[in-house]
Write a protein that holds these residues in place. Structure first.
Motif, mmCIF file in Angstrom:
data_model
loop_
_atom_site.group_PDB
_atom_site.id
_atom_site.type_symbol
_atom_site.label_atom_id
_atom_site.label_comp_id
_atom_site.label_asym_id
_atom_site.label_seq_id
_atom_site.Cartn_x
_atom_site.Cartn_y
_atom_site.Cartn_z
ATOM 1 N N TRP A 132 0.868 -1.180 0.000
ATOM 2 C CA TRP A 132 0.000 0.000 0.000
ATOM 3 C C TRP A 132 0.905 1.230 0.000
ATOM 4 O O TRP A 132 1.790 1.360 0.848
ATOM 5 C CB TRP A 132 -0.890 0.029 1.237
ATOM 6 N N SER A 134 1.156 5.651 -0.789
ATOM 7 C CA SER A 134 0.563 6.951 -1.119
ATOM 8 C C SER A 134 1.512 7.675 -2.074
ATOM 9 O O SER A 134 2.615 8.063 -1.675
ATOM 10 C CB SER A 134 0.352 7.796 0.137
ATOM 11 N N THR A 138 -0.996 12.462 1.919
ATOM 12 C CA THR A 138 -2.323 12.228 2.480
ATOM 13 C C THR A 138 -2.560 13.243 3.591
ATOM 14 O O THR A 138 -1.756 13.337 4.529
ATOM 15 C CB THR A 138 -2.445 10.797 3.029
ATOM 16 N N HIS A 169 -4.563 9.837 -2.209
ATOM 17 C CA HIS A 169 -4.494 8.783 -3.218
ATOM 18 C C HIS A 169 -3.802 7.550 -2.655
ATOM 19 O O HIS A 169 -2.845 7.649 -1.884
ATOM 20 C CB HIS A 169 -3.751 9.281 -4.456
ATOM 21 N N LEU A 170 -4.294 6.386 -3.058
ATOM 22 C CA LEU A 170 -3.776 5.108 -2.577
ATOM 23 C C LEU A 170 -3.511 4.180 -3.756
ATOM 24 O O LEU A 170 -4.371 4.014 -4.635
ATOM 25 C CB LEU A 170 -4.774 4.453 -1.620
ATOM 26 N N LYS A 172 -2.463 0.214 -4.523
ATOM 27 C CA LYS A 172 -2.222 -1.141 -4.046
ATOM 28 C C LYS A 172 -1.405 -1.879 -5.102
ATOM 29 O O LYS A 172 -1.709 -1.786 -6.297
ATOM 30 C CB LYS A 172 -3.543 -1.862 -3.798
ATOM 31 N N SER A 186 -6.882 4.422 -6.217
ATOM 32 C CA SER A 186 -8.112 5.016 -5.702
ATOM 33 C C SER A 186 -7.776 6.254 -4.880
ATOM 34 O O SER A 186 -6.618 6.487 -4.521
ATOM 35 C CB SER A 186 -8.891 4.012 -4.849
ATOM 36 N N ASN A 188 -8.633 7.498 -1.361
ATOM 37 C CA ASN A 188 -9.155 6.920 -0.128
ATOM 38 C C ASN A 188 -9.600 8.021 0.829
ATOM 39 O O ASN A 188 -8.825 8.916 1.174
ATOM 40 C CB ASN A 188 -8.075 6.059 0.523
ATOM 41 N N ARG A 189 -10.862 7.956 1.275
ATOM 42 C CA ARG A 189 -11.401 8.886 2.279
ATOM 43 C C ARG A 189 -11.768 8.119 3.532
ATOM 44 O O ARG A 189 -12.352 7.037 3.439
ATOM 45 C CB ARG A 189 -12.633 9.614 1.734
ATOM 46 N N TYR A 190 -11.420 8.715 4.677
ATOM 47 C CA TYR A 190 -11.670 8.023 5.935
ATOM 48 C C TYR A 190 -12.151 9.012 6.987
ATOM 49 O O TYR A 190 -11.582 10.100 7.138
ATOM 50 C CB TYR A 190 -10.393 7.340 6.419
#
Length: 216
Positions: A132, A134, A138, A169-170, A172, A186, A188-190
């Motif tokens: 994973w 970035s 982030t 942005h992420l 994999k 993707s 990624n929002r958290y």
């Protein structure tokens, strides 16, 4: 007569100025003696980050007893390329805190605190054939709560948590044949818990210099 009147006013003005200077000097000396008006500076490290092989270092400055500015950074760049293992992260938090209760009035950076923070990180983690990463920074923003208590004359332990938003942005990927193959991209929002804190806080100095306790 006019000259005499002007002279008397001038002498009176000089006397008032001299008196004001004496008062200011007395206040300055009193402030220096009690050491209460000076901001306290603390150096700190989050023991949870350190336990995860992620060195953490921070500094916090108290402002008028009830407010402080906290900055914290992490940096880890461990890798074992032959085993396809990476543990890499770097970033920082900037936080403004409000200190509550009587404990904060007696000792700097002590008691309950609320805060608002912003953060920025990038990372690259890879274990067991999956990774994973970035590709860009982030970012995060949110609120914090904690409680700090003394464990020694110049040491505190600060327990806290952060809750908020993190987005970036992420990528994999999979390591294959000495190459890294992207499996997905993707944004990624958290929302939720973004950090835990068990922080050792140290007030450097000797004697009255940078002493955490007020009015001693």
């Amino acid at each position: 007569m006019v000259t005499s009147h002007i002279t008397r006013r001038f002498i009176t003005l000089l006397a008032l100025c001299a008196g004001s200077i004496n008062i200011m000097q007395a206040q300055s000396e009193q402030c220096y003696d009690c050491n209460d008006c000076l901001p306290r500076i603390a150096l700190k490290t989050n023991l949870l980050h350190d336990a995860l092989a992620t060195p953490d270092f921070g500094a916090e400055i108290s402002l008028a007893r009830k407010f402080s500015i906290n900055i914290e950074g992490v940096y880890a760049w461990w890798s074992r390329k032959e085993a396809n293992r990476y543990w890499r992260i770097r970033g920082a938090w900037l936080e403004f805190r409000l200190w509550l209760g009587e404990a904060a009035a007696r000792r700097a950076l002590t008691g309950h605190h609320l805060g608002i923070y912003g953060s920025g990180h990038d990372y690259d983690f890879e274990f067991g054939g999956r990774g994973w990463q970035s590709p860009h920074t982030t970012y995060g923003l949110g609120l914090s709560y904690g409680y700090s208590f003394p464990i020694a004359r110049r040491l505190n332990l600060d327990l806290g948590l952060r809750v908020g938003y993190s987005g970036g942005h992420l990528i994999k990927y999979r390591p294959e044949c000495d190459m890294y193959v992207c499996s997905s991209r993707s944004f990624n929002r958290y929302f939720g818990l973004t950090g835990l804190e068990v922080t050792l806080v140290w007030f450097p100095g000797r004697g009255r210099a940078n002493r955490p306790d007020f009015s001693l």
